[in-house]
Structure formats: C-alpha cells, structure tokens
Design a protein around this motif. Sequence first.
Motif, PDB file in Angstrom:
ATOM      1  N   ARG A   1      -1.928  -2.431  -4.777  1.00 39.88           N
ATOM      2  CA  ARG A   1      -2.060  -1.026  -5.204  1.00 39.88           C
ATOM      3  C   ARG A   1      -2.324  -0.929  -6.706  1.00 39.88           C
ATOM      4  O   ARG A   1      -3.172  -0.183  -7.154  1.00 39.88           O
ATOM      5  CB  ARG A   1      -0.778  -0.256  -4.821  1.00 39.88           C
TER       6      ARG A   1
ATOM      7  N   GLY B   1       0.806  -1.222   0.000  1.00 41.06           N
ATOM      8  CA  GLY B   1       0.000   0.000   0.000  1.00 41.06           C
ATOM      9  C   GLY B   1       0.834   1.265   0.000  1.00 41.06           C
ATOM     10  O   GLY B   1       0.322   2.347  -0.300  1.00 41.06           O
TER      11      GLY B   1
ATOM     12  N   HIS C   1      -9.909   3.347 -10.168  1.00 39.39           N
ATOM     13  CA  HIS C   1      -8.694   4.134  -9.983  1.00 39.39           C
ATOM     14  C   HIS C   1      -8.591   5.137 -11.131  1.00 39.39           C
ATOM     15  O   HIS C   1      -8.631   4.768 -12.288  1.00 39.39           O
ATOM     16  CB  HIS C   1      -7.450   3.234 -10.036  1.00 39.39           C
TER      17      HIS C   1
ATOM     18  N   VAL D   1      -2.872   6.166  -2.224  1.00 40.20           N
ATOM     19  CA  VAL D   1      -4.229   6.161  -2.762  1.00 40.20           C
ATOM     20  C   VAL D   1      -4.904   7.418  -2.232  1.00 40.20           C
ATOM     21  O   VAL D   1      -4.871   7.683  -1.031  1.00 40.20           O
ATOM     22  CB  VAL D   1      -5.006   4.921  -2.278  1.00 40.20           C
TER      23      VAL D   1
ATOM     24  N   GLN E   1      -4.049   8.551  -9.122  1.00 43.05           N
ATOM     25  CA  GLN E   1      -3.918   8.070  -7.738  1.00 43.05           C
ATOM     26  C   GLN E   1      -5.262   8.041  -7.026  1.00 43.05           C
ATOM     27  O   GLN E   1      -5.377   7.476  -5.944  1.00 43.05           O
ATOM     28  CB  GLN E   1      -2.968   8.986  -6.962  1.00 43.05           C
TER      29      GLN E   1
END
Lengths: 1015, 432
Positions: free
Chosen positions: B183, A619, A642, A624, A645
């Motif tokens: 991610r 992460g 997404h 994010v 970012q």
Amino acid sequence: MNRLLSHRISSNGAVIDRQKLVHFEFDQKKYTGYEGDTLASALLAHGIHLVGRSFKYHRPRGIFGSGSEEPNALVRLIGDKSSEPNLRATQIEIYDGLIAESQNRFPSLKIDFLSINNVFRRFFPAGFYYKTFMWPASFWMFYEKLIRKAAGLGKLSKKYHRPERYEHKYAHCDLLVVGSGAAGLQTAIIAAKSGARVVIADEQHRFGGWLLTDNDFNINQIPAASWVHETVKNLQSAPNVTCLSRTTVSSMMDDNFVIMAERVTEHLGKKDMLLPKQRLWKLRASKVILATGAIERPLVFSGNDLPGIMLSSAIRTYINRYDVLSGRRAIIFTNNDDAYFTALAIHKAGGFVRCIVDLRVNPKSQIITKVRKIGINILAGHAVIAAHGLRHIASVDIAKYNSGKQAPTSSILHMDCNLLAMSGGLNPVVHLHSQRKGKLVWDERTSCYRPDNKSDEWVSVGAANGTFELERIFIEATKIASTTIMKLAKENNKIKTKELVTVPQIDKDKQNWTPLPTWLIQAGQPHVSDKTAFVDFQNDSTAADIKLAVKEGYSSVEHVKRYTTTGMATDQGKTSNINAIGILASCLNKSIAETGVTTFRPPYTPVSLGAIAGRNIGGLFDPVRKTRMHSWHQSNGAKFEHVGQWMRAWYYPRDGESFQQAVNREVYATRHYAGLLDASTLGKIEVKGPDSAEFLNRVYTNNFADLPIGKARYGLMLKEDGMVFDDGVTTRLAEDHFYMTTTTGGAAGVLSWLEELLQTEWLDLRVYLTSVTEQWSVASLSGPNSRSILTACMSENKNITDDFPFMTMKKSFIAGIPARIFRISFTGEMAFEINVPARYGAALWSHLMKIGKEFNLTAYGTEAMHVLRAEKGFIIVGQETDGTVTPHDLDMGWIISNKKSDFIGKRALERKSMNEPQRKQLVGLLTADPSKVIPEGAHAVLDPNQEMPMEMLGHISSSYYSPNLKHSIALALLKGGLNRKGQTVYIPMLDGQQPIEAKIVDPVFFDKKGERLRG
Amino acid sequence: MAKLNIDRGTRAFTRKSKRYSIFSIAKNAASYHQKWQQAWRHAEPKSTYDAVIIGGGGHGLATAYYLANIHGITNIAVIEKGWLGGGNTGRNTTIIRSNYMWDESAAIYEHALKLWEGLSQDLNFNVMFSQRGVLTISHSEHELKGMSRRVHAIRLNGIDSDILSPSEIKKLVPTINIDPNIRYPVMGGFIQKRAGTARHDAVAWGYARAADELGVDIIQNCEVTGLRRNGNQITGIQTTKGFVKTSKVGCVVAGHSSIIADMANIRLPITSRPLQAIVSEPIKPILDTVIMSNAVHMYISQSDKGEMVLGAGVDKYNSYAQTGSWTIPEHMVAAAIDLFPFLSQLRMLRQWGGIVDTCPDASPIISKTDVKGLYFNCGWGTGGFKATPGSGHVFADLIANDRPNPIALPFGLKRFETGYLIDEHGAAGVAH
C-alpha cells in the motif's frame, strides 16, 4: 511405567487427559505429554527444570512459576516459516508436533559460552554501562555492537514474510468479570441471574482459577471441583453470558474501554482457514469486576535462582492440576501458612518433605497442626540462607534467623534436596486497577499493596483485593456482585435485582494469612551473599544491585527500577517489584507505603503485535481510491501515481514511449488540439443554507457574496496564520446553494476545517456541508478544440456552447447523461469541466474519447497537467505552498478583498513579518541551458562557491521541460524574489555536478495575457 | 544557518577520585562496590540562589550544567516536582538527528548534535549516544519531491544527508519490505548517518551528576507553587519546601509550561497533548538503523537491550493525562508490520504516553519574557530529546547574559506577534 514420565504421579482428577498422548520437541529432543499439559508441566514430568539462561549473566534458570508470572522459562516456538520468541512455557498448551527451543544460550543450554559473564559478574554491577566504554570515544560503536549481540532474548525467523491472520472484535456489555476463580465465578453467576449482559474472561484455558489447584474440600457440601464444574456449566448455558477462556484482559483504559487478547487457534498448532490465530477484543463495559487473583512472592536469599527452586504455589499447581511432582526430596521455605498446603500436597503425591523452614518464630494454625501431625519437621524461626548446586539445586544452608535484625543467629545446618518451594506471601494482581490510575494502599496485615476500591466504574474483589481467605472471598464477591448489579439496574430496567443470592459454604482447613515480611535474607557477608540474592530473575538484578543504586543516589522507586532494570523484563516485575520495594524501603529506613510503587503500564502480559494490527495490514491498511474511469486508464496503458489515497493516471505511454516522450506528446496535443483529464478526485463540497454566502465570504480571501447564480469564482482559503491552506473554484447554484471544489489531497482536511468553524466558532450561521467528492465523476476537456468536441457531444441544446462565457456553469445532457458543465481552466486553454453523476463516469469518458477522436482528443495524466499549469504559472497548493506561504508571497494580492471587514487569516496578514521584503516569493526560472531541467527541491544560491553553511535564497517548487516553449521551466520561492527578476542564480547539485545556472523571470511563461483561456 | 563555535566548558570533573572508568569499576569491584559515592547529592533548598531552574528533566539539568560549567554560575538549584528525568526525558523514543529543513531548526539541532558527539566524555557518564543512522522513507512521488527539498537544504547547511534508492535501503536494512506493490511502497529515502539514539535516563543522570559536581543543588520531590516578583522583576519562587530567593528563574517543564507561565500571568501559545510509544519484548539484533516514515506516521528502532521501540504522531486531543488512546498504537503497529512483516511475530511489552507542549508553528520557545529574570524553554513538541544538550547550552547562555545568542534568537516568544514563525508542521512531518 515410562521411565521418562517418572515425575508423573497417579491421577487425582487433574486437567490433563491421560487418554490423549501428545508428542512434542524441546531443544531437538522428542518428548511426550498429555492433552491439557503446558509445556512447563510436560517438561517437569520428564524431570526437566533447566529451560533457559538469564539475560545478563546467562545463569541457568528453571521453571519457576505456573502462569503469566513466569520470569525464567521463556522459549521460542518454531513453525514452518515463523518463530515466536520469548513465550512462557508455563502458558503454552502443548499440541502434537510442537517444536520449542531454549533461548539466549550458545551453543547449548547446558554449555553456554556467555555464562562467563557470571564468573565476572563482580565487574558488572548495576549501571556499569554508564561508567565505562567511554574510552576511546570512537570505540563506542564497536563496544555497542558486542553489547547488542549479547543482549536480546529470542530470535525471529528470517524466513518469515507473511503475517498470520488476526482479527478484531468490538463488543459492549453491562459487566465484565476478569478472572474465573472463586471470586470471579461467584460474581459472574450472580450477575448472570440478573439478566445483565455479562462477559467473563480468564487467561487460562479452563475456568476455576486457584480452585483448580486447591480443591481438596467441599463447597456447599459438594466437592469444590464439582462446584466449579456446575457453576461454569450454568454460566455457559446462560444466553446473556459470554465465557471467554484463553483470553487475557491486557489493558483497561478510560471509561472502561478494555483490550482483551483471545487465543482462538494458537493453542492448536495448526492453521484454520476460517478462524484467526488470535482475536483482539475491544470491549466497552459499563462496570468491571476485577477478580484477577494474586501472585506469590519469592523469597530473596543467596542462590535463590537455581533450577529446582520454585514458587510454592506453582509446585502445588503442578501436582494438583497436572499430576506432576517437580522433585522428590523437597524443602519448603516460607513466611506464611500457604506453603504448608504445598507440603501436604508433596507428601500426598509421594514426595519426601525434609522440612519446612518457617521464618515465623511460633507459627500456629489448623493447617500447621495438621502438617505437624503427619510428621513433617518444622523449623520455626529459621531461614534458608543459601542454596547450592551447579545447574540444579543440590543443598541448602539453614540457620535460625532474626528477621528484625536481618541476621542468622545460629550455626548453619546443611541439608540436601532437589526441590525448594518458597513462599513470601501474596501480591494481589492490581495491574488493571492501576492502569486506570486507581490508587494502591499498603495493607499491613497481609503485607501487600491492594486497590483502594474507590471507583464507581470498576471494583476489585477477592485475592485481587487482598482478601485471601476463601470464606471471606465468597462473602465479599457476593456483596460486590449485588451492589454492582444494583448500580447497573439503575441505568437499565431490564436488569433484575431480586434474585436470591446465597454465599457458598466451605469446609477448608483454616490458615493464617499474615506473613512475616522478610524482604531479604542476609547471611555471612551481605555484600557477598546479596550478589546472588536475585530479585528480578529474568533481568538478573540482585539485592546488591538495589543497594548499590541507593548508595549512588538512585533511590526513588523509578530510579531503582531504571538503574537496576528491576521489573523491566518481559514479566514486568510480577514476582520482583514488591520485593524490590521492600529491600529499597529497608535501605532507606522508610515504610513501604512511604517508598511508593512504580507505574503499572499496560499491557498486563505482552500482546501480539500481529493481533494489535489485526487485518488492517497489506491492502487493508489504508483504502486505495479509484475513479470511475480507472479501468479505461488501465486498459489504455496508464501509469498511476498515488495522490493521498487516490490513484491518479500519471501519464499514458504509447508503444515504446519514455516518460518524457509521453508527457511531451500529451502536453503538446492539449495545447494544439484538445486533451482530456480525469479530474474526479478533486474534493467537492455542497454548501447549503441561508448563510452560505456569508460563510464563504469568511473562509475565502475574496468576495463570494456578490457571486451571481450560475457563475463560478476561484477562491483562496487561508488558515488563521494567514498562510495559504487550499484553493479551488466555487460556483453558485442558487441563492443559498454553492458547489465548492478543493484540491485532491486537501479535500478531507478542508471539510474538517470548515466543520470545525461551523461547529465551534460560528454557531449562528445556518450552513450545511456535504462531501460529494465521490458522487460526481469529472472529465476536464481542454484545448482549442474543446468547444467543438463539447458541441458534438451534446444530446440537446447544442447551442449553449455558443454563449458559454469563462467562469460560468450550465446544465445540460451529454450522451443522455445529465451534466453540470463548468467553463473553467487549469491549463490556460479554453476548457470545460464536465461533472456527471458518478456512476456515468466511465460512459461519459468513453463517449468524449469517441467523439473527440476526429478532433485529435488526447487523454492526459497528472504530469502533463502539472506542466500545462506551470507554463501558465498557476500554483498547486502543497507544491508551491507548504503552510508558510501567503497570497502576497505568490504575488496574488489581487485575490485579497479590501472591502470585506474580515476573513480567516486577515488579521495575521497584517503582522510585521508579512510585509518583510525578504520573504520567499514565487518567481519563474529559466535555465541558461534550455534542455537542463532543475531537480525539484533543489535550492538556489547567488554564489555557488561560498563556504558551508550556504546562504540559500529558496527552493525550486516545480520544474519541467516545456515542449511548447522548447525550454526547461521552473517555479521557485526565493527570498525577495519579486524584486530579483532578471538576476542570475545558481542551483548546486547533490551529486557533485556543476551548479545549474538560471535566470529569475516572471512565473507566467505562456500566453501572458490569457487570451487562449477566454478565447 | 546560524553557527556558533561550541564552548563545552572546562570546569567539570577536575576531581579525579570521582571519575568513572574501567579502572574505577575494577577498583570498586575489589571492595565489593561498597565505596561508590552518590551520583548527586540529594540537596535541600538553600534560602538564596543566583538562579533557579524549574524542571529536573534533561533540558533543565543541561541548562544548570552549562550555567555552572561555561558561565561559572554555580550557586544554582534545579527544582524537580517528582524524580529526575521522570517526564518526557524518561518517556521518549530517544531519536537524535539534526536533518531539519529550515535554517533556524537546523542550526539548533546541529548545535545539539555536535554537543551529543563527545557528551559521554564531557559528562564522564556513558549516555550511549549511538550514531547508527536515521533513515526517513518516502512512499510516493510527492514525498520524493519533499525529500529532495529537505536533503538539498540540509546539505547546503553543511549537515550530512544522503538519498538512498529502494535497493540501497534494502542493503542497509535487510529486514525491510521493499515490495513495490504494498500500500505504501518504499520508493526511496534519506539517511543522516551521524544521527542515532541515546540512553534517555542516562542523559538526565549524567547531567545531574556533572552539575552536582560543580556545586549545583538538585532538589527532588519539590513542587513549585508560585512565582514571586517585585514589580516586573522576579524575586523568588514558592515551593512545597518553602520560599527560595532568586532573581533568575528558568522554566523547563515540558508538559506543564502553561501552568508555570500562568503563575506569572503569562499566556503561552502552547497546547498540551499525549504522545505515545510502545516497546516490544527484547529480541536478538534485527534492526540497526532508526527508520522513520511520515506517510504512514511511524518510527521504529531497536534498543541496545533488544526491544523494538515504536512511536507515532500525537493524539488528536488536549490532555495532561500521561496516557493516550488505543487508536494510535494500533495504527503505528499496522504501519510497521507493512514495512517489517517480521514484527507480526513479536509482542508489545509496554505502552506509555507523555505530554508534549506544542506551539502553533511546531517549533520551541527559548525566550525571555516580559517579567525580568523569568525565562522559558518549552514547546519542543514531539522532538525535544534530541535537542537536550543544545537546548540547555543556549538557554544557559540566555539566562547568564540576559540576551539570546544567534541560535536561540529566532525562537523568542515575540515571533507569535510578529509572525516570524518557524513552521515545522509541513517541513518535518512526523517530528520526534
């Protein structure tokens, strides 16, 4: 006495702790060692030399060195769910429960099937891959599979899934000292007294360098070991000194930016909740002193790779540091004096030195006399011309040898032994110097490459500088430390230069540091003996390979390296490069200086990829970004996408709804009642300063100078090549103050671009930019009911909504929150973008949803937004554009001002190609079958039955089902599209299905006159 | 897309005695490998050549080889400042593919790929062209759409390309992490199966040996210091080994194109930047496919020796130093570990950089210039290696006939005036 520890000699104050027994495993067998042992010393203590197989021929290989230079003893460490391959046994500190395994052998180390390669090695000379495996052509992939399987060294664990913890640390210092031997300690202790911020790093677990191995003498009248102990204690207690052991300085870059890998808990073998396995230091040092020492060179002769043949210095290290005698019947083979110390050490440890074979005809020095006195036989002017043995050295052939003629000159003497120490002189560790592009000079006296020491930023000292005599090392280190501190003091007046500095006095036996360089011992038929005379032990390259490379014309040092792979193994040629250059030079009849060296590439020793990544994984790899309304979206079942970012609400499915059903509902509700979109992610930039209007005039294609205060205008930004770069609405808040919005994905790029222009091109403009993307939360209220909802939400001045024309901005309060309200629209409906200070975002959203309930207000996501704008033919930068699309291509010529003298991209738009009628232009597409949605990215052709390669008109940039039109719609960029309206095109499918038929139409599908928008 | 029938030439290796094969190895083994001949002569410059190629990298050597082999021009010299293949030819990550979106790019890279197929046999030198497949990963909805556009265009150009789902990717590459919660999750990808890697040094050596066999002089350690011309016609080059007379000069000097151009008072629209790569220590086979990811800016493959080869995007500053900044490897390694957690157990063995010449549109220049007889082949940016045979093939044609063929035509210098650019920035993402 423990039978298994029979190679351990009585203690003489080494680095191991005999009180602490350590249990470990190697190749499924259990062993013991002592705390402080390396895996190599612990195995040698059990008489184990054979620990690996070589890369190409799978020859048996033993422990060869004692540190980072080790080419042979590579093992794999096995953990619960991980395994680390290719670790050097000479650098692994053992701990209880350590499990190690040998590599590159099957089924076992002793019996390795692929050692068949060794039998046929005659057929695998250097470069044989390039000459064969070409027939039949189609078989390469098959051959390659076998080659790949045979190649590679260690294996990874398949169970591995979670990287261990590694950290990064940033630091600055005045002086970095690399290495903690005599030179490093002496410079560091002087620097410590000056008050400079000093970092001293050493890759070994204990400071002292070679003084840990050679300490049989006094420094300043106290035993050398005690001097080391005292000095290290003083360094550790100095508040301005950071002592880093187990820390390898691996790379040195511009301006002394240094990468260091510190093994924090790795050597303990157990995980620590608080500490990382390794710490990667990123250090910036004003000055660097390189006291990195030197590495001994092997000698190159037939059979020199047998287990039991070791570097002379390594054998001495194992005796003096670890109380381990690697073999009891030893022969020494040398071209210099240093190996005589090894002879003495073996003798003292109770071993039998059968003889010293010295290439020099008449060697003389204090140490030689001493050795002779104790009765060790010295064969001067001789060479070991071959070594024999199956999996361990058993005997050697010795003959008189003429180094000049490269030939033996007497009959052969056979002698048995179980240990051969070899010493071919020393190579200064110049890697870091070379990484900084420092030059090397060939020193004839000591036969080595040493640094030119011409930089002001870093300097090499001691053995790293080609200075090998200890007295001279101390003198040099003292001098260099003093001058470095003087330089530092010029920049920092806190650094004192007037400390009394003394040069330590020593009483060590004198030795002669001039070796007799003999790069290759040839005997019998050289083309036979050369084949087993190894230069690079790990990659199995031999003297014969180097000669072959030269014969075939691969004669530059880089070609030799690449053709034979010499120096390309995991030790990066620490013991092989100079020998290879020596052999190459004699093949070419050149001097070594003329032959040159290969590039020393970073890192000095391999650096863990885990450490390089540090904690920037998972992460933390990339942040994010979430808006202030995120939790509302989440609790209302939103699916996210997404966008750069950002996480944006994509659609909000209700019970049982499919993606398409949810999007249809949101689109329909917005057109018929009202919809609310979280638009907080749009880029927002405050443009302020007296020249702001002029600045905007230059970066947008249209005019902003005449924009009245309180009015908003849509603008298009181009790059210098005339291509659309970004778009957005900019509002004038005051004469010298504008509020610019950008696309979500383009925000950072736009700000950088505008700053670049201001800072490098238009220094005369007084304009200041501030990113405020995260300072404002934005809710976009859209649809026929939007005005009523807004009015109902107003805390005061409810009447402002009565006179609120399109493209204007008003300030007011909503539910007590100060707000900037913009009447702008991306849906084609009447719409208001409500901006509030970011922290009120969630409150604003909830309030709007609550009040909006009676007006059928529906939250919609980015997908519905895409459909709504596509119905209106509005572009999305990055979807309808890709850096190759001009405003004219988008049929947006209206936005290019004719009045302005210039703007970015204007000149480019005047080029010939810009008026090309066959440019790709934005059009709409309606499919023949209204329910068939074209896949985005598909390409349109006129004739779907043509041959490959097809003539493509262009691609479909956006494509959706429009619930308002009850028809599939698409936007496309097609060659000459503006003149093709009405034509039929076909869109071939990837999956072999029938091409989709569609008609080219205007891209505005809905409310062509824009009445609803202004309404 | 422009397409040419591929003329591979017919003149090379007519002398059987010099051919490499398993038999030649066996024969030479019998004589202890004492009878091998030089792969190429170490020539000194003659006074006059019909054409001179500046730059002894893959592209330059390929140009010389095809000039000799197809066009019959054998009185040629290749002039190299250092050692053959010492520039970007010996520094790249060896990826070969032709899955480009724009027609012009697809045409030249596919032309190259067709020549790669069979190159080992053409040159009688195993360049180890390995068609192990290149898989490009998409990590977002937006990227999936971009991928769809590319694959459609590639397929309609008749070039192979297939879209894969995350589970299909996992099947092909068992070590990849397809956890949807990371991610940058793997959301899909596309593969060109004919794509792959080759042994970079061998490409330079193979072309050098084959060109030499046809009579080309290969001159190493010879730096060009000036270009001489008479009016608007090139007449020769000044070198550190003296003046060489010639009426045709082809410049193929990646990293220093602007410097040679400067000698002819030509300004090229090129910037030079560092591009870095790293390799790990060798391990047993764990990754057969070449993996690329544009979103996280990283590509990775495993060499035949077992080393993991990783590359990333260019450094963000101009430089002629063949090193880059630490941030680049740090980022690419972090990106790679997210996709392949096993990498965390491995170690970086070497880190290095090369200088890439990049045009404003990220496409190369294969062009005549305003000086008659002076030709440039440059600006390949981060992706030159894969084009090597195609680049040499069409450049040889340009030099021999003084006109670009349909594949080379779009890459002329004039495009920067007219605006007919081939913008690969957006289309290729991370290019290499």
